[in-house]
Design an enzyme around this catalytic site. Structure first.
Site, short mmCIF file in Angstrom:
data_model
loop_
_atom_site.label_atom_id
_atom_site.label_comp_id
_atom_site.label_asym_id
_atom_site.label_seq_id
_atom_site.Cartn_x
_atom_site.Cartn_y
_atom_site.Cartn_z
N GLU A 27 15.97 53.21 28.50
CA GLU A 27 17.26 52.67 28.57
C GLU A 27 17.29 51.73 27.44
OE1 GLU A 27 17.97 52.34 32.67
OE2 GLU A 27 20.26 51.17 31.91
N ASN A 72 20.99 53.32 34.20
CA ASN A 72 22.35 52.63 34.61
C ASN A 72 23.67 52.87 33.52
OD1 ASN A 72 21.63 52.60 37.86
ND2 ASN A 72 21.42 50.72 37.22
N ASN A 172 23.57 59.62 36.38
CA ASN A 172 22.17 58.74 36.96
C ASN A 172 22.64 57.77 38.26
OD1 ASN A 172 19.73 57.43 36.77
ND2 ASN A 172 21.65 55.33 36.41
N GLU A 173 21.95 58.36 38.70
CA GLU A 173 21.99 57.67 40.10
C GLU A 173 23.20 57.76 40.56
OE1 GLU A 173 19.83 54.05 39.94
OE2 GLU A 173 18.05 54.79 40.31
N TYR A 244 10.54 53.08 43.27
CA TYR A 244 10.31 51.93 42.14
C TYR A 244 9.55 51.14 43.44
CZ TYR A 244 12.76 52.64 37.95
OH TYR A 244 13.51 52.85 37.42
N GLU A 292 12.59 58.94 36.97
CA GLU A 292 12.08 57.26 37.39
C GLU A 292 11.18 56.81 38.76
OE1 GLU A 292 15.53 54.24 37.51
OE2 GLU A 292 16.94 55.37 36.39
N GLN A 349 9.83 52.69 32.35
CA GLN A 349 10.78 53.19 31.25
C GLN A 349 9.12 52.85 30.42
OE1 GLN A 349 14.15 51.82 30.51
NE2 GLN A 349 15.06 51.68 32.15
O1 AHR Z 1 15.49 51.70 35.31
C1 AHR Z 1 15.93 50.94 35.64
C2 AHR Z 1 16.96 51.29 35.96
O2 AHR Z 1 16.47 51.74 37.56
C3 AHR Z 1 17.74 51.96 35.70
O3 AHR Z 1 18.99 52.03 35.12
C4 AHR Z 1 18.82 52.99 36.54
O4 AHR Z 1 19.12 53.84 36.89
C5 AHR Z 1 17.82 52.60 38.16
O5 AHR Z 1 18.32 51.88 39.26
#
Ligand code: AHR
Length: 500
Positions: A27, A72, A172-173, A244, A292, A349
């Site tokens: 990103e 994001n 995205n999201e 995460y 992710e 990432q």
């Molecule tokens: O990977 C970091 C961020 O985590 C990304 O930009 C977003 O998609 C997620 O919230």
């Protein structure tokens, strides 16, 4: 000593492993691009500014697909700012991460980099502050040969041949209130359907990933997936999952039990996809793109101190320890156990930002989580055998968690069987058995172990091999058709069997 068993049958196949399950993510964020993969002033860079030391480490990870440019970031991005002559590219504010984006690296540089890193793109379009028309234009720029405004523009930028990008994310999201252009499920489902329809009119061969929830913790989880798919089932090929984990309470056993939560998350999303399929009487399956996933929490406090509007700051630079590597192994095993439906996954990432690879101005090194990823990516090709794990369990906040995370992979071309196994017991070794009478002429050809006495051990530029895999001597044997392996406490294992 704990005792556990694996039960497999060579004819009971979960599914083929789509190699894109070993994807990752770059990103425009922190030092992922600038100072990570691209640093023209570095002695490690080639004439295009691409860091060769980083590329070498990425090649060894064997990453077939890399998602780009966000995250994001993509929800406020104008891709046109990052193409054409570099001295004409605007510097803009990026409201996702409160920094200045110089646009010196953009779509075409990414494609050059992807080729050099032996990977392929998974490109995201901005469905936050932009929409259907922009989504059409970028596919035209990338995938049409020429003879139209945007394809000719690409050629004028020095890229005669189309990039032929086959995998695209529809935003995205978009369920996240933090997202620029955040939408409710109906709003997003509609724009995803229309953008997807027009993108496929430009190039019918592309595949599309619609946004699922930003995590199982979202209040809208479930109804979001249901509504979004009800709107864009025909256009979407995959639905995304993001998750995460963090060891906020310093409770390692509970932290490692997150594989139970991840497994439930995947099963729930599959159920919703199939429920929409049934309601719509469709024959097509929607598969999953876990685009992710990682551990992310170490840098959270530090990132709150960052000043606004700087360029490429140290942001989201989690320093990973050994227990993180164990969970990363467990998460990959969990996704492989769903290889019939999880077709794409991206470790978020790749460089510097919550990443397996770190850089400084003087070098690049492997964080702890690099190792389970590299081992599983390199050994985990073929098909997944339905693997029943019979192991003792412990109580966790996610319910009963087995002390063992494991999966068996068969590679018919190479005539091998590979077991990935994590012994989550923190103070107890484990004896692992597996009936292998169907593989009568096999012997143990590799046994690699990742372990460390200190759960908090890290790798640094000065001490890059503190946590690193080693060959285990004679800890797995086959006798009378039964394999017995000794798994020391808190360890990840790759056991490969093949013809001697
Ligand atoms: O990977 C970091 C961020 O985590 C990304 O930009 C977003 O998609 C997620 O919230």
């Amino acid at each position: 000593m704990k005792k556990a068993a694996l039960h497999i049958d060579k004819y009971f196949i979960t599914g083929d492993i789509d190699e894109r399950i070993y994807g990752s993510f770059i990103e425009h964020l922190g030092r992922a691009v600038y100072g990570g993969i691209y640093q023209p002033e570095s002695p490690q860079a080639d004439k295009n500014g691409l860091r060769q030391d980083v590329i070498e480490l990425i090649k060894k990870l064997n990453v077939p697909v890399v998602r780009y440019p966000g995250g994001n970031f993509v929800s406020g991005y104008h891709w046109e700012d990052g193409v054409g002559p570099k001295d004409k590219r605007p510097e803009k504010i990026d409201l996702a991460w409160n920094v200045i984006e110089t646009n010196q690296f953009g779509l075409n540089e990414f494609m050059d980099w992807a080729r050099a890193a032996h990977t392929s793109p998974m490109m995201a379009v901005n469905l936050g502050t932009r929409g259907v028309e922009d989504a059409k234009n970028i596919v035209e720029y990338c995938n049409l040969k020429g003879g139209s405004y945007y394809s000719n523009l690409r050629r004028s930028h020095g890229y005669e041949a189309p990039h032929n990008i086959k995998l695209w994310c529809l935003g995205n999201e978009m369920d996240g209130p933090w997202q620029m252009g955040h939408k409710n499920a109906v709003e997003y489902g509609r724009i995803a359907a229309e953008a997807g329809r027009i993108m496929k009119m430009v190039d019918p061969d592309i595949e599309l990933v619609a946004c699922g929830s930003s995590g199982l913790q979202m209040d809208t989880f479930g109804s979001w997936e249901d509504t979004v798919l009800s709107e864009c089932y025909d256009q979407a090929d995959y639905l995304s999952l993001h998750q995460y984990y963090g060891n906020y309470d310093n409770n390692t056993a509970d932290f490692l039990a997150n594989t139970v939560a991840m497994d439930k998350f995947i099963s729930s999303v599959i159920s919703i996809c199939d429920s929409v399929k049934a309601k719509k009487r469709k024959s097509k399956n929607i598969n999953l793109s876990f685009d992710e996933w990682n551990v992310w929490y170490h840098s959270a406090e530090q990132d709150k101190q960052l000043e606004r509007w700087c360029k490429a700051p140290h942001q989201l630079e989690d320093i990973y320890n050994f227990e993180d590597a164990l969970l990363v192994a467990g998460m990959m095993i969990t996704m492989l156990r769903h290889a019939d439906r999880v077709k794409i996954a991206c470790l978020a990432q790749l460089v510097n930002v919550i990443a397996p690879i770190m850089t400084s101005d003087t070098g690049a090194w492997m964080q702890t989580i690099y190792h389970p990823f590299a081992l599983i990516s390199n050994f985990g090709r073929g098909h997944v055998l339905h693997t029943i794990t019979d192991a003792p369990v412990y109580e966790s906040s996610h319910g009963d968690a087995p002390y063992l995370d494991a999966v068996c992979i068969r590679n018919e071309e190479q005539d091998t069987l590979t077991i990935f196994a994590v012994n989550k017991a923190l103070d107890d070794d484990m004896e692992l058995t597996c009936d292998l009478r169907q593989f009568a002429d096999y012997a143990v050809t590799e046994h690699i172990v990742l372990t460390h006495e200190d759960l908090k051990a890290i790798n640094t530029e000065e001490n890059p091999d503190n946590v690193a895999p080693v060959r285990a001597a004679k800890s797995a044997q086959i006798e009378g058709g039964q394999m017995t392996a000794h798994l020391c406490s808190k360890s990840f294992h790759v056991i490969q069997l093949g013809k001697c």
